[in-house]
Design an enzyme around this catalytic site. Structure first.
Site, PDB file in Angstrom:
ATOM      1  N   LYS A 181     -17.248 155.372  57.182  1.00  0.00           N
ATOM      2  CA  LYS A 181     -17.456 154.374  58.247  1.00  0.00           C
ATOM      3  C   LYS A 181     -18.246 153.234  57.597  1.00  0.00           C
ATOM      4  O   LYS A 181     -19.457 153.322  57.429  1.00  0.00           O
ATOM      5  CB  LYS A 181     -18.248 155.004  59.397  1.00  0.00           C
ATOM      6  CG  LYS A 181     -18.030 154.361  60.760  1.00  0.00           C
ATOM      7  CD  LYS A 181     -18.406 152.914  60.877  1.00  0.00           C
ATOM      8  CE  LYS A 181     -19.895 152.691  60.991  1.00  0.00           C
ATOM      9  NZ  LYS A 181     -20.257 151.244  60.987  1.00  0.00           N
ATOM     10  N   GLY A 234     -28.747 152.750  54.301  1.00  0.00           N
ATOM     11  CA  GLY A 234     -29.056 151.751  55.330  1.00  0.00           C
ATOM     12  C   GLY A 234     -30.526 151.786  55.677  1.00  0.00           C
ATOM     13  O   GLY A 234     -31.363 152.158  54.852  1.00  0.00           O
ATOM     14  N   SER A 235     -30.821 151.433  56.925  1.00  0.00           N
ATOM     15  CA  SER A 235     -32.220 151.307  57.330  1.00  0.00           C
ATOM     16  C   SER A 235     -32.867 152.686  57.539  1.00  0.00           C
ATOM     17  O   SER A 235     -32.181 153.662  57.851  1.00  0.00           O
ATOM     18  CB  SER A 235     -32.313 150.504  58.622  1.00  0.00           C
ATOM     19  OG  SER A 235     -31.665 151.189  59.664  1.00  0.00           O
ATOM     20  N   GLY A 239     -31.407 156.037  59.398  1.00  0.00           N
ATOM     21  CA  GLY A 239     -31.426 157.239  58.551  1.00  0.00           C
ATOM     22  C   GLY A 239     -32.114 158.399  59.245  1.00  0.00           C
ATOM     23  O   GLY A 239     -31.659 159.545  59.195  1.00  0.00           O
ATOM     24  N   GLU A 256     -30.176 157.134  51.518  1.00  0.00           N
ATOM     25  CA  GLU A 256     -30.729 156.068  50.674  1.00  0.00           C
ATOM     26  C   GLU A 256     -31.209 154.988  51.629  1.00  0.00           C
ATOM     27  O   GLU A 256     -30.397 154.274  52.219  1.00  0.00           O
ATOM     28  CB  GLU A 256     -29.636 155.482  49.769  1.00  0.00           C
ATOM     29  CG  GLU A 256     -29.041 156.448  48.780  1.00  0.00           C
ATOM     30  CD  GLU A 256     -30.011 156.788  47.671  1.00  0.00           C
ATOM     31  OE1 GLU A 256     -30.828 155.907  47.310  1.00  0.00           O
ATOM     32  OE2 GLU A 256     -29.983 157.919  47.185  1.00  0.00           O
ATOM     33  N   CYS A 290     -31.992 147.003  48.770  1.00  0.00           N
ATOM     34  CA  CYS A 290     -32.951 148.033  49.150  1.00  0.00           C
ATOM     35  C   CYS A 290     -34.135 148.067  48.187  1.00  0.00           C
ATOM     36  O   CYS A 290     -35.242 148.375  48.590  1.00  0.00           O
ATOM     37  CB  CYS A 290     -32.265 149.394  49.227  1.00  0.00           C
ATOM     38  SG  CYS A 290     -31.302 149.797  47.778  1.00  0.00           S
ATOM     39  N   GLU A 389     -39.884 146.287  56.056  1.00  0.00           N
ATOM     40  CA  GLU A 389     -38.798 145.792  55.210  1.00  0.00           C
ATOM     41  C   GLU A 389     -38.163 144.600  55.913  1.00  0.00           C
ATOM     42  O   GLU A 389     -37.608 144.734  57.004  1.00  0.00           O
ATOM     43  CB  GLU A 389     -37.746 146.892  54.994  1.00  0.00           C
ATOM     44  CG  GLU A 389     -36.610 146.408  54.118  1.00  0.00           C
ATOM     45  CD  GLU A 389     -35.539 147.477  53.849  1.00  0.00           C
ATOM     46  OE1 GLU A 389     -35.020 148.045  54.814  1.00  0.00           O
ATOM     47  OE2 GLU A 389     -35.245 147.716  52.671  1.00  0.00           O
TER      48      GLU A 389
HETATM   49  P1  NAI Z   1     -28.223 150.153  59.820  1.00  0.00           P
HETATM   50  O1  NAI Z   1     -28.958 151.106  58.974  1.00  0.00           O
HETATM   51  O2  NAI Z   1     -28.406 150.275  61.284  1.00  0.00           O
HETATM   52  O3  NAI Z   1     -26.654 150.239  59.511  1.00  0.00           O
HETATM   53  C1  NAI Z   1     -26.111 150.810  58.363  1.00  0.00           C
HETATM   54  C2  NAI Z   1     -24.852 151.562  58.761  1.00  0.00           C
HETATM   55  O4  NAI Z   1     -25.164 152.579  59.707  1.00  0.00           O
HETATM   56  C3  NAI Z   1     -23.786 150.708  59.431  1.00  0.00           C
HETATM   57  O5  NAI Z   1     -22.522 151.146  58.992  1.00  0.00           O
HETATM   58  C4  NAI Z   1     -23.974 151.027  60.898  1.00  0.00           C
HETATM   59  O6  NAI Z   1     -22.835 150.811  61.681  1.00  0.00           O
HETATM   60  C5  NAI Z   1     -24.332 152.478  60.858  1.00  0.00           C
HETATM   61  N1  NAI Z   1     -25.105 152.975  62.003  1.00  0.00           N
HETATM   62  C6  NAI Z   1     -25.969 152.299  62.798  1.00  0.00           C
HETATM   63  N2  NAI Z   1     -26.503 153.127  63.716  1.00  0.00           N
HETATM   64  C7  NAI Z   1     -25.980 154.355  63.509  1.00  0.00           C
HETATM   65  C8  NAI Z   1     -26.153 155.624  64.124  1.00  0.00           C
HETATM   66  N3  NAI Z   1     -27.006 155.824  65.138  1.00  0.00           N
HETATM   67  N4  NAI Z   1     -25.477 156.681  63.639  1.00  0.00           N
HETATM   68  C9  NAI Z   1     -24.629 156.530  62.592  1.00  0.00           C
HETATM   69  N5  NAI Z   1     -24.414 155.336  61.981  1.00  0.00           N
HETATM   70  C10 NAI Z   1     -25.083 154.262  62.424  1.00  0.00           C
HETATM   71  O7  NAI Z   1     -28.568 148.724  59.306  1.00  0.00           O
HETATM   72  P2  NAI Z   1     -28.154 147.296  59.891  1.00  0.00           P
HETATM   73  O8  NAI Z   1     -28.125 147.315  61.390  1.00  0.00           O
HETATM   74  O9  NAI Z   1     -26.946 146.842  59.179  1.00  0.00           O
HETATM   75  O10 NAI Z   1     -29.393 146.434  59.409  1.00  0.00           O
HETATM   76  C11 NAI Z   1     -30.648 146.582  60.056  1.00  0.00           C
HETATM   77  C12 NAI Z   1     -31.752 146.546  59.037  1.00  0.00           C
HETATM   78  O11 NAI Z   1     -31.654 147.631  58.148  1.00  0.00           O
HETATM   79  C13 NAI Z   1     -31.727 145.347  58.130  1.00  0.00           C
HETATM   80  O12 NAI Z   1     -32.359 144.280  58.731  1.00  0.00           O
HETATM   81  C14 NAI Z   1     -32.465 145.833  56.921  1.00  0.00           C
HETATM   82  O13 NAI Z   1     -33.845 145.692  57.105  1.00  0.00           O
HETATM   83  C15 NAI Z   1     -32.144 147.290  56.882  1.00  0.00           C
HETATM   84  N6  NAI Z   1     -31.124 147.613  55.882  1.00  0.00           N
HETATM   85  C16 NAI Z   1     -31.524 148.220  54.751  1.00  0.00           C
HETATM   86  C17 NAI Z   1     -30.627 148.531  53.783  1.00  0.00           C
HETATM   87  C18 NAI Z   1     -31.073 149.159  52.526  1.00  0.00           C
HETATM   88  O14 NAI Z   1     -30.251 149.365  51.629  1.00  0.00           O
HETATM   89  N7  NAI Z   1     -32.320 149.472  52.400  1.00  0.00           N
HETATM   90  C19 NAI Z   1     -29.200 148.219  53.927  1.00  0.00           C
HETATM   91  C20 NAI Z   1     -28.876 147.592  55.176  1.00  0.00           C
HETATM   92  C21 NAI Z   1     -29.819 147.325  56.105  1.00  0.00           C
END
Ligand code: NAI
Ligand code: MG
Length: 496
Positions: A181, A234-235, A239, A256, A290, A389
């Site tokens: 996904k 992701g966030s 996570g 991660e 990240c 972050e």
């Molecule tokens: P997110 O962590 O919410 O999304 C990442 C992935 O998880 C996307 O594919 C999303 O559709 C999916 N997702 C969201 N909620 C979920 C759930 N409850 N169950 C399963 N999958 C789910 O991150 P998002 O909304 O793109 O960005 C929000 C913040 O996260 C950013 O502002 C940033 O601070 C942080 N972030 C950090 C990353 C890293 O590598 N450290 C990468 C992306 C975002």
């Protein structure tokens, strides 16, 4: 129907073909440089997810029985196909997240290598024979590795395919099948990658599936009881919720997550290199990585000169069209993320930090997503901009007086993903690296990596590792097989 014939109205990729969603809500895909909407993908329903998981579950029956050399060959043919399309995939990534074409194509040119790395790991893998503690000769056990089954992978928008390929390579190498996904911001490159793999290799149907959608689509994948192993980047907040659901299903999960990484500048550092390291840490990729070195810790002896040079370098960064090779910083990936970054800049000012450079939207660039490289000074490690972050080009510069204080500030965070240490004193460098709670520490460098090396987080930055043998081991489980060759069964009432 092939992907390129879908007039940019994209579909899920399930069981070797593109299929329409059972729902009718769609998600627009946008080029953040100018706000142009150039495609849309389905917002996957629970039924769509179940269909993909069923395909993967069915495919697992055969896939798990493939030999090491068959999987080795599959991984090599996928690698060759991705190598042939690296330029195209890199371009597609830039059209979705606005990151520099040279960075995205650079990442794409490494995908083949990642897959070949996992192929080489299974090819050279050997088991262990473990002596059993009995008086009889001929009783021993051996350990084999087995896949989990269906892997559910959920990825973010910042390095969409890079973060997918590492998971895919390890998962398939270990004998699992895969349901992905991708992020709702960057779903098309994943669909195109699946298409390339299907058209140019003979990977069996259902081994690799892609369902697009928002967070709830991801949650449906996480909650599906037929998913046997989860991998997420992701966030930290998402996570955490994934780990909770995985706990309910007793599924292992690799996470991660985010970071607030310290990049530490000591007096003996080669100053120009250290400033380059600070720029690389927080302004590369517009701060959307990240491992971003978002807290720049600077010793008081070099503080003024360091800040002057850092500001000077930030002012020279060329912002612009990420497709142009000379551009150094592109836009933020989407408007909601821009607003988040902007909000943190306001919080920084309101909590008493001083903007030494940047902070605004430049007025000579298109779209709504540009933000200047921003340097905050007078930052205390307790301030919000030093704790959260931000995931944008915002550096929090923090002063320290000695090594001990630097380590204390570096570790005073809920995160533990990465750190940088800049000093020409190698004893100091190692001493400090040893004491930092982080999965990766760079000495006199920042943001380099190797597929062969494990990457992952301490504390709230994650669980488990990706890359290298450690990364492969996340996708397989051990089985101990005991053999008795003595020809005699031991006394049933006595453990031998
Ligand atoms: P997110 O962590 O919410 O999304 C990442 C992935 O998880 C996307 O594919 C999303 O559709 C999916 N997702 C969201 N909620 C979920 C759930 N409850 N169950 C399963 N999958 C789910 O991150 P998002 O909304 O793109 O960005 C929000 C913040 O996260 C950013 O502002 C940033 O601070 C942080 N972030 C950090 C990353 C890293 O590598 N450290 C990468 C992306 C975002
Ligand atoms: Mg389970």
């Amino acid at each position: 129907m092939a992907l390129r014939e879908q007039s940019e109205h994209y579909q899920h990729f399930i069981n070797g073909e593109f299929v329409e969603s059972t729902g009718d809500t769609r998600i627009d895909v946008e080029f953040p440089y100018n706000g142009e909407i150039w495609g849309s993908v389905p917002h996957g329903t629970k039924e769509d997810v179940d269909q993909a998981v069923n395909a993967a579950k069915k495919a697992f029956r055969e896939w798990r029985r493939t030999t090491i050399s068959e999987r080795y060959d599959y991984l090599h043919s996928i690698a060759d196909a991705l190598d042939d399309h690296a330029e195209e995939l890199g371009e597609l990534e830039t059209r979705q997240n606005g990151k520099l074409i040279r960075e995205m194509q650079g990442q794409a040119s490494g995908f083949g290598g990642t897959l070949r790395h996992y192929a080489s790991l299974i090819d050279s893998d050997r088991g262990e024979v473990i002596p059993v503690n009995t008086k009889d000769e001929g009783m021993f056990n051996y350990v084999v590795h087995e896949p989990y089954g269906v892997v559910g992978a959920i990825t973010p928008w910042n390095s969409p395919l890079l973060l997918t390929v590492g998971k895919l390579g390890a998962a398939l190498a270990a004998g699992n099948t895969f349901v992905h996904k991708p992020s709702e911001q960057t779903p098309v490159s994943a669909l195109r990658m699946a298409e390339i793999i299907t058209e140019e290799t003979n990977l069996p149907k259902g081994v690799y599936n892609v369902v697009t959608g928002h967070g709830d689509t991801g949650a449906a994948l996480v909650d599906n009881e037929d998913v046997d192993k989860l991998a997420f980047t992701g966030s930290s907040s998402t996570g955490r919720s994934i780990a909770e659901s995985a706990g309910r299903n007793l599924s292992p999960v690799t996470l991660e997550l985010g970071g607030k990484s310290p990049n530490i500048m000591f007096p003996s550092a080669e100053l120009e290199n250290a400033v380059t390291g600070a720029v690389k840490g927080i302004f590369a990729a517009t701060g959307q990585t990240c491992v971003a070195g978002s807290r720049v810790l600077v010793h008081e002896e070099i503080y003024d000169e360091f800040v002057d040079r850092f500001v000077d370098r930030a002012s020279q960064i060329r912002l612009g069209d990420p497709r142009e090779p000379e551009t150094e910083m592109g836009p933020i990936a989407f408007d909601k993320q821009w607003e988040k970054v902007r909000k943190y800049i306001d919080i920084g000012t309101s909590e008493g930090a001083t903007i030494a450079y940047g902070g605004d939207r430049p007025d000579d660039l298109p779209g709504d997503c540009f933000i200047e490289p921003t340097i905050f000074v007078d930052v205390d490690n307790e301030m919000t901009i030093a704790r959260d972050e931000i995931f944008g080009p915002v550096a929090a510069v923090i002063q320290f007086s000695d090594e001990e204080e630097a380590i204390e500030i570096a570790n005073d965070t809920r995160y533990g993903l990465a750190a940088g240490v800049w000093t020409e004193d190698m004893r100091q460098a190692q001493r400090v690296a040893n004491q930092i709670d982080a999965g990766t520490v760079w000495i006199n460098e920042y943001r380099t990596g190797a597929t062969r090396a494990p990457i992952g987080g301490f504390k709230d930055s994650g669980l488990g590792r990706e890359g290298g043998k450690e990364g492969l081991d996340e996708y397989r489980q051990e089985k101990c097989i005991y053999i008795d060759q003595t020809g005699e069964v031991a006394n049933p009432f006595q453990l031998r």
